[in-house]
Design a protein around this motif. Structure first.
Motif, PDB file in Angstrom:
ATOM      1  N   LEU A 110       1.021  -1.180   0.026  1.00 27.70           N
ATOM      2  CA  LEU A 110      -0.053  -0.017   0.091  1.00 27.70           C
ATOM      3  C   LEU A 110       0.932   1.244   0.018  1.00 27.70           C
ATOM      4  N   LEU A 111       0.556   2.346  -0.737  1.00 30.73           N
ATOM      5  CA  LEU A 111       1.192   3.375  -0.772  1.00 30.73           C
ATOM      6  C   LEU A 111       0.306   4.680  -0.930  1.00 30.73           C
ATOM      7  N   LEU A 112       0.941   5.896  -0.399  1.00 32.71           N
ATOM      8  CA  LEU A 112       0.248   7.010  -0.474  1.00 32.71           C
ATOM      9  C   LEU A 112       1.390   7.897  -1.335  1.00 32.71           C
ATOM     10  N   LEU A 113       0.596   8.426  -2.466  1.00 30.10           N
ATOM     11  CA  LEU A 113       1.450   9.213  -3.606  1.00 30.10           C
ATOM     12  C   LEU A 113       1.227  10.791  -3.483  1.00 30.10           C
ATOM     13  N   ASP A 114       2.018  11.465  -3.974  1.00 25.86           N
ATOM     14  CA  ASP A 114       1.695  13.062  -4.125  1.00 25.86           C
ATOM     15  C   ASP A 114       1.267  13.200  -5.496  1.00 25.86           C
ATOM     16  N   ASP A 115       1.368  14.548  -5.915  1.00 21.60           N
ATOM     17  CA  ASP A 115       0.820  14.963  -7.170  1.00 21.60           C
ATOM     18  C   ASP A 115       1.736  14.604  -8.411  1.00 21.60           C
ATOM     19  N   ALA A 116       3.090  14.286  -8.155  1.00 28.97           N
ATOM     20  CA  ALA A 116       3.939  13.819  -9.193  1.00 28.97           C
ATOM     21  C   ALA A 116       4.097  12.504  -9.211  1.00 28.97           C
ATOM     22  N   HIS A 117       3.284  11.482  -8.442  1.00 24.94           N
ATOM     23  CA  HIS A 117       3.224  10.211  -8.143  1.00 24.94           C
ATOM     24  C   HIS A 117       4.477   9.383  -7.701  1.00 24.94           C
ATOM     25  N   GLN A 118       5.059  10.412  -6.860  1.00 24.84           N
ATOM     26  CA  GLN A 118       6.124  10.020  -5.909  1.00 24.84           C
ATOM     27  C   GLN A 118       5.633   9.289  -4.666  1.00 24.84           C
ATOM     28  N   LYS A 149       9.129   7.201  -7.936  1.00 25.02           N
ATOM     29  CA  LYS A 149       8.053   7.417  -8.714  1.00 25.02           C
ATOM     30  C   LYS A 149       7.535   6.026  -9.329  1.00 25.02           C
ATOM     31  N   VAL A 150       6.155   5.899  -9.220  1.00 26.02           N
ATOM     32  CA  VAL A 150       5.801   4.634  -9.591  1.00 26.02           C
ATOM     33  C   VAL A 150       4.592   4.849 -10.519  1.00 26.02           C
ATOM     34  N   PRO A 151       4.146   4.083 -11.660  1.00 24.57           N
ATOM     35  CA  PRO A 151       3.114   3.956 -12.485  1.00 24.57           C
ATOM     36  C   PRO A 151       1.854   4.029 -11.713  1.00 24.57           C
ATOM     37  N   VAL A 152       0.823   4.619 -12.203  1.00 17.38           N
ATOM     38  CA  VAL A 152      -0.445   4.854 -11.551  1.00 17.38           C
ATOM     39  C   VAL A 152      -1.505   4.193 -12.791  1.00 17.38           C
ATOM     40  N   ASN A 153      -2.817   3.686 -12.042  1.00 16.60           N
ATOM     41  CA  ASN A 153      -3.785   3.307 -12.672  1.00 16.60           C
ATOM     42  C   ASN A 153      -5.188   3.987 -12.286  1.00 16.60           C
ATOM     43  N   LEU A 154      -5.201   5.176 -12.793  1.00 15.83           N
ATOM     44  CA  LEU A 154      -6.409   5.854 -12.374  1.00 15.83           C
ATOM     45  C   LEU A 154      -7.703   5.825 -13.157  1.00 15.83           C
ATOM     46  N   ASP A 155      -7.607   4.812 -14.241  1.00 14.29           N
ATOM     47  CA  ASP A 155      -8.966   4.609 -14.984  1.00 14.29           C
ATOM     48  C   ASP A 155      -9.145   3.085 -14.674  1.00 14.29           C
ATOM     49  N   GLN A 156      -8.668   2.461 -13.601  1.00 14.47           N
ATOM     50  CA  GLN A 156      -8.952   1.296 -13.226  1.00 14.47           C
ATOM     51  C   GLN A 156      -9.108   0.072 -14.324  1.00 14.47           C
ATOM     52  N   SER A 157      -8.070   0.197 -14.974  1.00 16.69           N
ATOM     53  CA  SER A 157      -8.025  -0.971 -16.142  1.00 16.69           C
ATOM     54  C   SER A 157      -7.262  -2.089 -15.672  1.00 16.69           C
ATOM     55  N   PRO A 158      -7.406  -3.235 -16.269  1.00 15.52           N
ATOM     56  CA  PRO A 158      -6.937  -4.587 -15.918  1.00 15.52           C
ATOM     57  C   PRO A 158      -5.603  -4.530 -16.523  1.00 15.52           C
ATOM     58  N   HIS A 159      -4.955  -3.686 -17.038  1.00 14.70           N
ATOM     59  CA  HIS A 159      -3.462  -3.770 -17.428  1.00 14.70           C
ATOM     60  C   HIS A 159      -2.468  -4.099 -16.568  1.00 14.70           C
ATOM     61  N   TYR A 172       3.246  -5.506 -12.517  1.00 13.37           N
ATOM     62  CA  TYR A 172       2.310  -5.257 -11.353  1.00 13.37           C
ATOM     63  C   TYR A 172       0.847  -4.959 -11.946  1.00 13.37           C
ATOM     64  N   LEU A 173      -0.144  -5.546 -10.862  1.00 12.96           N
ATOM     65  CA  LEU A 173      -1.612  -5.067 -11.147  1.00 12.96           C
ATOM     66  C   LEU A 173      -1.648  -3.855 -10.161  1.00 12.96           C
ATOM     67  N   VAL A 174      -2.166  -2.930 -10.475  1.00  5.89           N
ATOM     68  CA  VAL A 174      -2.090  -1.480  -9.792  1.00  5.89           C
ATOM     69  C   VAL A 174      -3.593  -0.961  -9.809  1.00  5.89           C
ATOM     70  N   ARG A 175      -3.969  -0.489  -8.696  1.00  9.02           N
ATOM     71  CA  ARG A 175      -5.196   0.454  -8.560  1.00  9.02           C
ATOM     72  C   ARG A 175      -5.083   1.561  -7.849  1.00  9.02           C
ATOM     73  N   THR A 176      -5.373   2.676  -8.318  1.00 15.46           N
ATOM     74  CA  THR A 176      -4.896   3.971  -7.738  1.00 15.46           C
ATOM     75  C   THR A 176      -6.266   4.729  -7.593  1.00 15.46           C
ATOM     76  N   LEU A 191      -2.874  10.576  -3.809  1.00 18.90           N
ATOM     77  CA  LEU A 191      -3.413   9.530  -4.285  1.00 18.90           C
ATOM     78  C   LEU A 191      -3.255   8.390  -3.287  1.00 18.90           C
ATOM     79  N   GLY A 192      -3.916   7.323  -3.106  1.00 19.73           N
ATOM     80  CA  GLY A 192      -3.961   6.214  -2.615  1.00 19.73           C
ATOM     81  C   GLY A 192      -3.583   4.962  -3.543  1.00 19.73           C
ATOM     82  N   GLN A 193      -2.806   4.077  -3.352  1.00 22.15           N
ATOM     83  CA  GLN A 193      -2.454   3.267  -4.409  1.00 22.15           C
ATOM     84  C   GLN A 193      -1.975   1.683  -3.788  1.00 22.15           C
ATOM     85  N   ALA A 194      -2.531   0.981  -4.501  1.00 26.95           N
ATOM     86  CA  ALA A 194      -2.050  -0.446  -3.973  1.00 26.95           C
ATOM     87  C   ALA A 194      -1.416  -1.365  -5.233  1.00 26.95           C
TER      88      ALA A 194
END
Length: 867
Positions: free
Chosen positions: A246-254, A269-279, A288-292, A308-311
């Motif tokens: 589990l992660l908490l990210l800032d506006d630069a995705h750090q 910096k990590v990739p984000v998945n804001l559109d909830q896609s299964p990519h 990774y599978l990612v949810r943001t 942002l909250g991310q897993a």
């Protein structure tokens, strides 16, 4: 859960990581090959003998190939969706909890910056640094979310602080100028010389004014204990199996907070998945599978910009967990009824169930079609045995695969409901923790303490001014009031609160306040109807106000009335996150409803919960499948566990259970406890001959008809319902295809409900419902049954008279078949009696016929009846 279907290429990517689905795919491929081999064998070895069944075999093979692809793809999609649901719920929880927590900080800094004693010190009206340090420490003791409080003058000189590990004299941080120039709070998250030992600090600052002139005299800084708070969130709600970070990210995705910094460190910096896609997303050479999730804000507060909250869960371990078996332990009636609503909660599952039943019907029809073949058709017999064996294997595999798919779908729903219940009760504890802090801190107000101790003529007005200032900043209360040692209310806020002045506090609450041992203790009235909340139920938080010079002397108290109606309801709504298919409630151990989103369970009513739910230990959660309000539902419960010292070590106990319901559809009559997998018929392949019977389910019973009188089965969807018939058992008419009719002439037959014929009540129509086309000489009719089963030969010795047949000569089931060495009894329908009763109008008791069902249809010039 992501609703975006996987493409074929995505399915291929995920499949190697799902060992169970891989095994299923290989089994399906083997069976598909078997059907091809059987069809080819029949064409080569006995083309003439097999010509009647070759179209059926071709249809089976074609349908099986299509279902193989759909089933595997749906299994993969649902497993991916299950993982995305699991990590997505926690990711959203992280950001939502953080924003709700920080919302309270914005109110705190606004209130504390107006504290008269602190403002007087910063303005230089006195130099009692020890007194101010004590006061700041008292505040920190109540609001333990802060690790530092700092007072500075307009030039950045530090006047007071409470953290002895980082002594400060001066700050040049730009936030000071920004705060001095603003009439609102300033939120800062970055490196700061105010917190020199931290990589980044989360600071809430507000300017302070001279208590007499109003001139700006300095700045108050509340430093949020960010690292401790995030560690608590991660520890309480992280993945126990340590597969997810589990992660908490800032506006630069750090990354600004990580549940496992050794795995994904802070600052990267990590990739984000804001559109909830299964990519899949690549990070540090691993997929990774990612949810943001971002935050929708809370009561107008948006949270820190861009947070942002991310897993993140690695692909290679995402599907390795051993989930509980949610299906095998369910009541079969509940299971069947819930599955009948699969078109609502999982359309792909419904489509696969329908397709599997279609194939099962094709195989069943093929077995019926070739039943009784004798003579010199030995080659065909071998083919038929292979069809029967492969058909049984196919049915077993479908049952197992659909079970797995059902398990995954229900698992996702149960997990989502359970996490939602956990989130809701945690939101409640965190919110009410702030209320316990507020009442204790405000009870330390020098103005309130002095006014109650001295009782000057303008005491009420002084206290009124203090309360009004507080209430303007804290909108979660309907009123705040102060009372003296006898419990008489002297001042109160709000129009409603003004009516309290002169009234007396209840004896039990007053006695509880008088017993409070120190400024760290508080009292909460039970959640019940109270005059301080218009006669409605609510919590009222109390703290003792002590003499300014003698802390052991209680001179009165403060009561703060929580606006429980809208506040609890808003917590429930925000926790549901717009999911209209869910309902949520807060209840106590006795099931009394504190708040609810369901109109059927208003506040004050009682919700009936099983002991397994009400007896859960603090902090435990549980979800189950049940019926609720006449519908199949998931019921998830989670019991409060407190927050920080609240409800854990402060002596206060008030267990609240968050209950979440997700409904799937109305309860339907099941066909009974018997199911296909419970009724496997053992057959000795070495035995020769025997009487072949077509078996099926009707009204919860396994029944049979001689296979020679069964032509085929079709879905009930092909039946046209009609009210023309006179017989109570008639449900409609069925149009026969040319191949089913004599002389190739299109015709119609009556369809009768076997359940009603046997027991006098209409059968429940479901997607399982089938119509068997029966022939007896030149007559034909359709028979509605619940589900097809098998076509099996039995030795004549296995048939015995039914003991129930003696009770009535008109019974249609006069024999039973003792299968599996007598462990399974099958009721055999007497075909002669059935046709005599329904087609010829002859009552088996010998009475005069009262109706002739076939005649109504035969007399209709619009149709032709087979008779």
């Amino acid at each position: 859960m992501s609703s975006k279907a996987l493409t074929a290429s995505q399915t291929e990517v995920f499949l190697p990581y799902m060992r169970d689905v891989g095994r299923c795919e290989r089994s399906l491929q083997e069976l598909n090959l078997m059907w091809r081999i059987i069809e080819a064998s029949a064409k080569m070895n006995c083309p003439q003998e097999a010509r009647a069944i070759l179209p059926t075999m071709a249809a089976t093979r074609s349908s099986f190939s299509l279902l193989e692809k759909e089933l595997v793809q749906s299994l993969v999609h649902q497993k991916v969706s299950h993982v995305l649901t699991e990590i997505g719920t926690t990711a959203q929880y992280v950001i939502d909890i953080v924003v709700r927590n920080l919302f309270e900080r914005t109110a705190d800094v606004g209130f504390l910056a107006t504290d008269r004693e602190l403002c007087s010190f910063v303005a230089g009206l006195h130099e009692e640094r020890g007194l101010i340090h004590h006061r700041l420490c008292e505040y920190r003791n109540k609001y333990t979310v802060y690790d530092e409080i700092i007072l500075l003058d307009t030039q950045g000189h530090v006047l007071a602080q409470i953290d002895p590990t980082t002594p400060l004299e001066h700050s040049a941080d730009p936030l000071l100028r920004q705060t001095l120039d603003s009439d609102q709070y300033v939120e800062t998250f970055r490196a700061s010389d105010l917190r020199p030992n931290k990589r980044k600090a989360l600071i809430y600052s507000r300017r302070m004014h001279h208590p007499d002139t109003g001139a700006v005299v300095g700045v108050l800084c509340l430093c949020f204990h960010f690292e401790e708070e995030m560690a608590g969130i991660f520890q309480s709600h992280g993945d126990p199996a340590q597969r997810t970070n589990l992660l908490l990210l800032d506006d630069a995705h750090q990354v600004i907070a990580s549940a496992d910094p050794n795995w994904i460190p802070v600052g990267v910096k990590v990739p984000v998945n804001l559109d909830q896609s299964p990519h899949l997303f690549m990070y540090a050479g691993r997929e990774y599978l990612v949810r943001t999730f971002s935050s929708a804000g809370y009561q107008g507060y948006p949270g820190p910009k861009g947070w942002l909250g991310q897993a993140m869960i690695p692909l290679d371990v995402a599907f390795s967990s051993q989930s509980r078996d949610l299906v095998s332990g369910l009541d079969p009636l509940l299971l069947d009824g819930l599955l009948s609503h699969a078109d609502r909660f999982c359309p792909p599952l419904h489509d696969i169930v329908v397709a599997a039943r279609h194939i099962q019907r094709i195989v069943w029809n093929g077995q019926v079609m070739t039943a009784g073949q004798q003579g010199d058709m030995q080659k065909l017999k071998t083919v038929l045995e292979q069809i029967s064996e492969t058909g049984n294997r196919s049915n077993e595999l479908f049952e197992h695969s659909i079970h797995d798919l059902y398990q995954t779908v229900l698992g996702s729903s149960l997990l989502d409901a359970e996490f939602t219940a956990h989130l809701l009760v945690d939101l409640l504890d965190r919110n009410l923790y702030e209320r316990s802090d507020d009442c204790r801190w405000w009870a330390l107000s020098p103005e309130l303490r002095q006014a109650l101790a001295d009782q000057p003529p303008d005491a009420a007005q002084r206290m009124q001014t203090v309360l009004d200032t507080i209430h303007a900043l804290y909108t979660v209360y309907t009123s705040l009031f102060v009372y003296d040692h006898q419990g008489r209310i002297l001042a109160a806020t709000s129009e409603a609160g003004q009516a309290f002045v002169g009234q007396f506090l209840g004896e039990s609450d007053l006695a509880a306040v008088r017993r409070l041992a120190s400024p760290q203790h508080y009292h909460v009235s039970p959640f019940e109807n109270t005059p301080w909340y218009g006669g409605e139920p609510s919590y009222v938080y109390h703290a003792a106000i002590r003499h300014p010079e003698h802390e052991d002397q209680i001179v009165g108290g403060i009561g703060i009335v929580f606006d429980s109606g809208p506040e609890l309801h808003n917590m429930l709504l925000s926790g549901l996150g717009g999911r209209e298919h869910m309902q949520a409630l807060f209840v106590n151990r006795q099931g009394r409803v504190l708040s609810s989103t369901s109109p059927d369970h208003p506040a004050g009513s009682t919700l009936s919960l099983p002991a397994t739910q009400t007896s859960l230990a603090n902090g435990q959660s549980h979800a189950r499948i049940c019926t609720h309000q006449g519908e199949y539902a998931i019921e998830a419960c989670s019991v409060s566990n407190g927050y920080r010292e609240f409800k854990t070590v402060d002596g206060y106990r008030d267990d609240v259970i968050a209950v979440v319901y997700r409904h799937f559809g109305e309860v339907r009559q099941g066909r009974g406890a018997l199911r296909s997998q419970d009724c496997y018929i053992e057959h000795d392949s070495s035995s020769q001959g025997g009487l072949e019977f077509a078996t099926f389910f009707c009204d919860g019973n396994l029944m049979a008809l001689p296979a020679e009188c069964v032509q085929e089965a079709v879905s009930f969807r092909e039946v046209r319902t009609t009210s023309m018939g006179l017989h109570a058992g008639q449900v409609g008419i069925l149009g026969l295809r040319d191949s089913q009719s004599p002389q190739g002439k299109a015709s119609f037959i009556w369809v009768f409900d076997l359940g009603q014929l046997l027991h006098g009540r209409r059968s429940e129509i479901s997607s399982n419902s089938q119509v068997m086309i029966l022939r007896h000489g030149t007559q034909a009719l359709g028979l509605l049954v619940d589900e097809l089963h098998a076509v099996t030969p039995f030795e004549a010795s296995a048939l015995e008279p039914s003991p129930l047949a003696l009770q009535s000569q008109s019974m249609l089931t006069r024999q039973v078949i003792k299968a599996n060495e007598g462990r399974l009894l099958i009721q055999a329908v007497d075909a002669d009696r059935l046709f005599s009763w329904l087609m010829d109008g002859i009552d088996p008791n010998g009475a005069e016929p009262t109706d002739a069902p076939a005649g109504d249809l035969a007399d209709d010039p619009a149709v032709s009846v087979v008779a």
